[in-house]
Design a protein around this motif. Sequence first.
Motif, short mmCIF file in Angstrom:
data_model
loop_
_atom_site.label_atom_id
_atom_site.label_comp_id
_atom_site.label_asym_id
_atom_site.label_seq_id
_atom_site.Cartn_x
_atom_site.Cartn_y
_atom_site.Cartn_z
N PRO A 22 28.60 -41.60 57.09
CA PRO A 22 29.86 -41.35 56.32
C PRO A 22 30.76 -41.69 57.79
O PRO A 22 30.38 -42.07 58.85
N GLU A 23 32.06 -41.95 57.33
CA GLU A 23 33.08 -42.39 58.31
C GLU A 23 33.15 -41.48 59.50
O GLU A 23 33.28 -40.61 59.17
N ALA A 24 33.16 -42.07 60.67
CA ALA A 24 33.20 -41.44 61.86
C ALA A 24 32.37 -40.38 62.29
O ALA A 24 32.29 -39.16 62.87
N ALA A 50 24.40 -44.28 49.57
CA ALA A 50 23.06 -44.67 50.07
C ALA A 50 21.87 -43.61 50.68
O ALA A 50 20.99 -43.66 50.86
N ALA A 51 22.82 -42.45 50.49
CA ALA A 51 21.75 -41.22 50.82
C ALA A 51 20.74 -40.75 49.81
O ALA A 51 19.55 -40.41 50.28
N LEU A 59 22.71 -38.81 54.96
CA LEU A 59 23.06 -39.86 55.89
C LEU A 59 23.24 -39.17 57.38
O LEU A 59 23.39 -37.98 57.46
N PRO A 60 23.08 -40.10 58.43
CA PRO A 60 22.92 -41.53 58.35
C PRO A 60 21.58 -41.77 58.33
O PRO A 60 20.54 -41.13 58.26
N PHE A 71 15.40 -42.52 58.97
CA PHE A 71 16.36 -41.35 59.01
C PHE A 71 16.28 -40.74 60.21
O PHE A 71 15.26 -40.83 61.00
N SER A 72 17.27 -39.81 60.48
CA SER A 72 17.38 -38.99 61.79
C SER A 72 17.83 -39.71 62.80
O SER A 72 17.60 -40.83 63.36
#
Length: 135
Positions: A22-24, A50-51, A59-60, A71-72
């Motif tokens: 996600p952004e930021a 993309a999740a 995400l991420p 992931f993680s």
Amino acid sequence: FFCLLGPNSFASIMPTYKLHAPEASFRAFSTLIAAEYNGVKIDVSTDLGAASKSPVGKLPLLELPDGSTIFSSHSMARFVAGIRRDSGLTGNTLNEQAAIDAWMDWAGQDLELPACVWFYPVAGYMPFNQSAYEK
């Protein structure tokens, strides 16, 4: 081969990875910092769809050139830090590796969220919340 090219040419022969976040997202920062130190090229995508590629649906997520995923946030950072062993980001001994893991765990549990509560309002990502700030 690396010695013939020199340290500045290393990134040009390295594959590109894709970080979905996600952004930021503060959870993406450690991966991006490791990439910067190691000269690893990472494209960032803020597509929340993309999740669906993640085994946990969140995400991420780091997508590797072969299509597999990690992931993680700390697993992704450790992976990117380990791409270049010569940088020392993963430690050179078991003691150094354990110390790095301990600091990464501490940052994830005790530092990242409070830092975001303080910084995000300043950056305009969220409104200031006095009670959250005081915790």
